[in-house]
Each structure stands twice: as structure tokens, then as C-alpha cells.
Design an enzyme around this catalytic site. Structure first.
Site, mmCIF file in Angstrom:
data_model
loop_
_atom_site.group_PDB
_atom_site.id
_atom_site.type_symbol
_atom_site.label_atom_id
_atom_site.label_comp_id
_atom_site.label_asym_id
_atom_site.label_seq_id
_atom_site.Cartn_x
_atom_site.Cartn_y
_atom_site.Cartn_z
ATOM 1 N N ARG A 223 12.998 18.075 11.232
ATOM 2 C CA ARG A 223 12.933 17.424 12.536
ATOM 3 C C ARG A 223 13.454 16.006 12.403
ATOM 4 O O ARG A 223 13.318 15.381 11.334
ATOM 5 C CB ARG A 223 11.479 17.372 13.026
ATOM 6 C CG ARG A 223 10.937 18.707 13.512
ATOM 7 C CD ARG A 223 11.604 19.158 14.809
ATOM 8 N NE ARG A 223 11.044 20.386 15.326
ATOM 9 C CZ ARG A 223 11.647 21.582 15.298
ATOM 10 N NH1 ARG A 223 12.832 21.714 14.745
ATOM 11 N NH2 ARG A 223 11.075 22.638 15.825
ATOM 12 N N HIS A 271 21.498 20.664 16.478
ATOM 13 C CA HIS A 271 20.277 21.501 16.374
ATOM 14 C C HIS A 271 20.636 22.991 16.477
ATOM 15 O O HIS A 271 20.138 23.696 17.357
ATOM 16 C CB HIS A 271 19.257 21.102 17.450
ATOM 17 C CG HIS A 271 17.854 21.517 17.081
ATOM 18 N ND1 HIS A 271 16.752 20.768 17.361
ATOM 19 C CD2 HIS A 271 17.380 22.630 16.463
ATOM 20 C CE1 HIS A 271 15.654 21.380 16.944
ATOM 21 N NE2 HIS A 271 16.015 22.518 16.390
HETATM 22 C C1 OXD Z 1 12.700 25.993 15.709
HETATM 23 C C2 OXD Z 1 13.963 25.245 15.836
HETATM 24 O O1 OXD Z 1 11.627 25.374 15.587
HETATM 25 O O2 OXD Z 1 14.979 25.843 16.235
HETATM 26 O O3 OXD Z 1 12.735 27.239 15.734
HETATM 27 O O4 OXD Z 1 14.001 24.054 15.547
#
Ligand code: OXD
Length: 308
Positions: A223, A271
Site C-alpha cells: 500500500r 494499482h
Molecule cells: C487488493 C488490491 O487489496 O488490489 O486486492 O490492492
């Protein structure tokens, strides 16, 4: 009883179609178009707005539409609501593909050769093969341990770090805060796949980068909140981090004025390292809805205490 899809982005209709294929006749509505909020007891959510749950007074389950749950505001959710995440082999396989793409491209110097081609420059770089390369994987949950095992199969020297002890074949495992820096010492690549919790927020900071390298390549597929952005840019200027492949950011989409856009040797993907495969994941969502209706334990429940 009904299901609400509180999903930012464009995939709500696909989820709805797949859920209705397995649960024909069920009321499945796409937020904010909810006929009666009181009838909703199950939410499938992806990056909802803060406070979303307050509108649903009879909520029993919030199912994340992905592997992560940090986007659900766990601390704000009522105690009686059960939270679940997706655990899907496709997420693991796709993550390994992404990670391998970044590592192989970097160790074979493709970004340099790509540039050299435009400049008509013949410039062989450091030659590396897999056996020479050490990779540390931070986070040995379902996805992290799959990625680490995949890298072992390819012949990399693999270390792993996790908060609790793990014993995984072919992987030198470290655990606990005290051994974090030891796990990354002299690693060529560091891959962050940790969950984002109060303990891991900002873990990739100036102290961490001082313990790296010089010349380490960082992959962040965890993240954005794991990284202290300014510290990373400084570590790249100073040479401890030679290159970074970032898929996740503090704010997504990455704001136009963010310095990451300009940083040399910093490669961005939007992402997309491993996106939930709706067709292979819908079964567990539907199963959880059925289990909720029969008061049975749910699949892939999240520990609020651990935050994942
Ligand atoms: C998830 C993402 O948490 O795609 O699946 O980040």
C-alpha cells in the site's frame, strides 16, 4: 435481506452480473441507488467513502472486493459487523507475474537499454543471473508466501520477513520488528507485500532505507501508506535505493503535482499488480452471503485486532 455493492471504479456491473448468475432472484443493488437501506445486510465494498456504513442500520457483513481491507475504515465499523476479504489463488499468481516482470526487467537492465535505443547508444550494463540475486519479501501472508515460493522456484536467493514467525521451505525467514533490517541487509530487491496496519504504516522510511543498499531496488505492491514518500526520494538521490517500482500510492490516482512523476528510475503502475478476478472470486462472496443467512462462520474473516 439484500446485497449492496459499494464499489468505487467501474466494476460494479460486472460484480452484479456474476453474483446474480449464482444467486438468481436476490436483490443486488449498486450504491447509492438503494431502494431501502434497512433491508441491506451484506455489503461488497471497494474503497468506499468514509462513513458509508452509517447509512445501513442492519448491516451484518462487509466483504472486501479485494485482498486488502485497509480501505474499509475498520476502526469505525460497529463491533457486530463481520469483515471478510478475498483470498484467491489468481491474486497470488497475478502478483507473482507482476513481481517477476519488474525484477527481471530491472536485473536485465531493460529500462536502460530502452533509453539507449532512442539515443543510439551501445552500452552493456552489469550482467546478472538469477542465482546472483537476493530478494527479500516483506509480508508472508497468502500472497507474499506464494510470491516468495515462486521466486525460490526460479532460483533466486529468497528471504522473507513477517511480524509473526514463519517456516517456509527454501526461504530464510525473519520475524518481528528487531530483525527487519537484518532481513534486508545486502538484498538486491525488496518487495513489500505487507498489509497496511497501524504497525506497518510508514515502515518504508528513512531508517529503513539507511539499512538498505547501496543499489537496492524496491518494489511496493503493498500500500502507498507503507512508504514515506520524501524519504524514498532522498534514498534514491543518495543511492541506497537504485530504482523503485511502485504500484500503490498514498493517494490514488497519484496527483499530477506529486514528485514521483518526475523521479528518475522510479517506475509507476496504476494499482494493477494483481486485480481481483471477479469470476474466480465471486464464489466465495456468494458463499459468505449464504453463510450469513444461515448464521454460519464466514470464509476469510478478518481479525480487527491484527487489521488483516
Ligand atoms: C487488493 C488490491 O487489496 O488490489 O486486492 O490492492
Amino acid at each position: 435481506m439484500s446485497i449492496a455493492l459499494v464499489i468505487s471504479g467501474i466494476r460494479s456491473n460486472d460484480w452484479k452480473t456474476e453474483i446474480l448468475n449464482l444467486l438468481p432472484g436476490t436483490k443486488v443493488e449498486i450504491y447509492p441507488h438503494i431502494e431501502d437501506f434497512k433491508t441491506v445486510d451484506f455489503i461488497l465494498a471497494w474503497k468506499p467513502d468514509q462513513g458509508y456504513h452509517n447509512q445501513f442500520p442492519n448491516l451484518k457483513v462487509i466483504q472486501s472486493a479485494g485482498a486488502g481491507v485497509d480501505h474499509l475504515y475498520l476502526d469505525l465499523l460497529p463491533e457486530q459487523v463481520t469483515i471478510c476479504k478475498i483470498v484467491d489463488p489468481m491474486l497470488q499468481k497475478d502478483m507473482l507475474e507482476h513481481v517477476l516482470t519488474c525484477i527481471l526487467s530491472s536485473m536485465k537492465n531493460f529500462p536502460d537499454y530502452f533509453l539507449d535505443k532512442f539515443l543510439k547508444r551501445w552500452r552493456p550494463q552489469k550482467y546478472q543471473t538469477i542465482e546472483d540475486v537476493t530478494v527479500t519479501v516483506l509480508g508472508l501472508g497468502k500472497i507474499g508466501s506464494y510470491v516468495a515460493a515462486g521466486l525460490v522456484r526460479f532460483g533466486f536467493n529468497v528471504r522473507g520477513w513477517s511480524s509473526s514467525p514463519k517456516d517456509l521451505e527454501g526461504i530464510t525467514c525473519f520475524s518481528g520488528e528487531g530483525s527487519l533490517y537484518e532481513s534486508i541487509r545486502d538484498a538486491d530487491f525488496i518487495i513489500n507485500i505487507l498489509p497496511l496496519t497501524a504497525d506497518t504504516r510508514g515502515i518504508l522510511n528513512g531508517y529503513f532505507f539507511q539499512a538498505c543498499g547501496p543499489g537496492t531496488v524496491l518494489l511496493n505492491v503493498g500500500r502507498g501508506g507503507h512508504v514515506v514518500d520524501r524519504d524514498l526520494l532522498e534514498a534514491m538521490d543518495g543511492g541506497n535505493i537504485k530504482a523503485a517500482y511502485l504500484d500503490v500510492f498514498q493517494h490514488e490516482p497519484l496527483p499530477e503535482e506529486h514528485p514521483f512523476w518526475q523521479a528518475k528510475n522510479l517506475f509507476l503502475t496504476p494499482h494493477v499488480a494483481s486485480r481481483t478476478n471477479i469470476k474466480s472470486s465471486v464464489g466465495q462472496v456468494v458463499e459468505n452471503y449464504k453463510r450469513m443467512m444461515h448464521n454460519q462462520p464466514l470464509l476469510n474473516e478478518v481479525s480487527r485486532k491484527k487489521g488483516y
